[in-house]
Write a protein that holds these residues in place. Sequence first.
Motif, short mmCIF file in Angstrom:
data_model
loop_
_atom_site.label_atom_id
_atom_site.label_comp_id
_atom_site.label_asym_id
_atom_site.label_seq_id
_atom_site.Cartn_x
_atom_site.Cartn_y
_atom_site.Cartn_z
N ASN A 208 -20.24 24.14 49.76
CA ASN A 208 -20.06 25.51 50.23
C ASN A 208 -19.25 26.35 49.26
O ASN A 208 -18.73 27.41 49.63
CB ASN A 208 -19.38 25.51 51.61
CG ASN A 208 -20.32 25.04 52.70
OD1 ASN A 208 -21.49 25.39 52.71
ND2 ASN A 208 -19.81 24.22 53.61
N SER A 210 -18.75 28.40 45.48
CA SER A 210 -19.50 29.09 44.43
C SER A 210 -18.68 30.25 43.89
O SER A 210 -17.89 30.85 44.61
CB SER A 210 -20.83 29.61 44.98
OG SER A 210 -21.53 30.35 44.01
N TRP A 213 -22.23 34.90 45.11
CA TRP A 213 -22.65 34.93 46.51
C TRP A 213 -23.87 34.04 46.69
O TRP A 213 -24.85 34.13 45.95
CB TRP A 213 -22.98 36.36 46.93
CG TRP A 213 -23.31 36.50 48.38
CD1 TRP A 213 -24.55 36.41 48.95
CD2 TRP A 213 -22.39 36.74 49.44
NE1 TRP A 213 -24.46 36.58 50.32
CE2 TRP A 213 -23.14 36.79 50.65
CE3 TRP A 213 -21.01 36.92 49.50
CZ2 TRP A 213 -22.55 37.03 51.89
CZ3 TRP A 213 -20.41 37.14 50.73
CH2 TRP A 213 -21.18 37.20 51.91
N LEU A 214 -23.81 33.15 47.68
CA LEU A 214 -24.94 32.30 48.03
C LEU A 214 -25.58 32.82 49.31
O LEU A 214 -24.89 33.37 50.18
CB LEU A 214 -24.47 30.86 48.24
CG LEU A 214 -23.80 30.16 47.06
CD1 LEU A 214 -23.37 28.75 47.45
CD2 LEU A 214 -24.71 30.11 45.84
N PRO A 215 -26.88 32.64 49.48
CA PRO A 215 -27.53 33.12 50.71
C PRO A 215 -26.88 32.60 51.98
O PRO A 215 -26.80 33.33 52.99
CB PRO A 215 -28.97 32.59 50.56
CG PRO A 215 -29.19 32.53 49.08
CD PRO A 215 -27.87 32.11 48.51
N LYS A 216 -26.39 31.38 51.97
CA LYS A 216 -25.76 30.82 53.17
C LYS A 216 -24.52 31.60 53.60
O LYS A 216 -24.10 31.55 54.75
CB LYS A 216 -25.41 29.34 52.97
CG LYS A 216 -24.31 29.09 51.96
CD LYS A 216 -23.86 27.63 51.94
CE LYS A 216 -24.88 26.70 51.37
NZ LYS A 216 -24.38 25.31 51.29
N TYR A 217 -23.91 32.32 52.63
CA TYR A 217 -22.71 33.08 52.96
C TYR A 217 -23.00 34.23 53.91
O TYR A 217 -22.07 34.78 54.53
CB TYR A 217 -22.04 33.61 51.69
CG TYR A 217 -21.46 32.55 50.78
CD1 TYR A 217 -21.30 31.24 51.19
CD2 TYR A 217 -21.07 32.88 49.48
CE1 TYR A 217 -20.77 30.27 50.35
CE2 TYR A 217 -20.53 31.92 48.63
CZ TYR A 217 -20.39 30.62 49.06
OH TYR A 217 -19.85 29.68 48.21
N ASP A 218 -24.26 34.63 54.02
CA ASP A 218 -24.61 35.70 54.96
C ASP A 218 -24.15 35.36 56.38
O ASP A 218 -23.78 36.26 57.15
CB ASP A 218 -26.12 35.94 54.97
CG ASP A 218 -26.63 36.58 53.68
OD1 ASP A 218 -25.80 37.16 52.95
OD2 ASP A 218 -27.84 36.50 53.44
N SER A 219 -24.14 34.07 56.72
CA SER A 219 -23.72 33.66 58.05
C SER A 219 -22.36 32.96 58.05
O SER A 219 -21.73 32.83 59.10
CB SER A 219 -24.76 32.73 58.69
OG SER A 219 -24.95 31.57 57.90
N ASN A 236 -16.74 42.43 48.25
CA ASN A 236 -17.83 42.46 47.26
C ASN A 236 -17.31 42.04 45.90
O ASN A 236 -16.38 42.64 45.36
CB ASN A 236 -18.42 43.87 47.18
CG ASN A 236 -19.44 43.99 46.07
OD1 ASN A 236 -20.26 43.10 45.88
ND2 ASN A 236 -19.41 45.09 45.34
#
Length: 375
Positions: A208, A210, A213-219, A236
Amino acid sequence: MKKIFNITLFAAIAVSVCSCSDKTSSDFKDFSKLQPVIEKDSVPIMQVAYLQNGNVYTAELYNPNIYSNGKIDSLKRHAGENVFQAASLSKVVFAYIVNKMADAGEIDLDKPLYEYTDIKRFTDTVKAKQITARLVLEHRTGLPNWSESPSSDEWPPSPINFKFAPDSCFGYSGEGFAFLQRAVESIKGKDIEQVAREMVFEPLGMRNSSYIWLPKYDSLAVEGYNWNLENRGVGNMPRANVAYSMRTTATDYMKFMQELISNKKAGTIAQMFKPYPTCAVRYAGEPRSCDSTIFWGLGIGTNKITSTNADGTTKDSYAYWHWGDNGNFKALFIILPDNSAFVYFTNSAHGHAIINDVTAILAGRTFDIEPWINN
């Protein structure tokens, strides 16, 4: 085989214990004692990991004075995987990468960085040509923290002016780390996210974590709260920056800390734990009493602890630490002399107001780290 136990202490806390060996009841830190701390200091969420005797204990605490029960229930669905800004704890992961590269002969810590990358942004190229990786990691470059806000459009081309002569004094600098990042990317022929993924995140199972920004961070990314307890969003970071842009969890970061501890006496990594001879006076020319016990290694702060023996003689030991401050996200880790350790992350501008309370609970004492950071 590693066993994982999920334990719920009460509604506001989700706790898990990752055991690498048999535990005794004295090993476990009662994280419920941290609950009134975050409520007293208006911290919305605190994520913490504690290492003792080979066992890692983790918890995620929620402040019911800030979140409704429905919001807490939603957060608990991802407990332990909710992602925080690591702020300057990002620097320590990068310092580890640089020291590993030095061990591999990929970078010379005492070779001027201009021999690896350009110095176009520096207004004084004579001084810029004196900067080495060692000076960056010890925060002795003479550079400011930032020339402009590193998340702004103005930062990448902004000119960098020196505050002090290189190697003249301690001066905390994100610009120095960004300069060294460019050198590492040039040496490796890869961007820093790929380098970190290959050297740290994937080998250590930090799934988890990085610098981007990883796509999983959206949630999974939690929102930060300012001094007035206003929700300011997830934040940001428009580009990977080793000085502040990493996002992670306490569980992931403890995996990295365990790697650090296991290499305390190995190769160049050992120099991360060897303090520079002079104190890290945070405000140059304005020394404070707390500065007298704070030093810096190759990427980590150290707090000298002087104890008195039964015969009246004294003995010095060191706690190793780093703090992170991205405004509405604050974090801290401490490695104690006996190699027990803890790290916590908060999504709050109030996140460093709790330092002494947390260290008293988890370390049984306070440190000069708190006034060095806060005063």
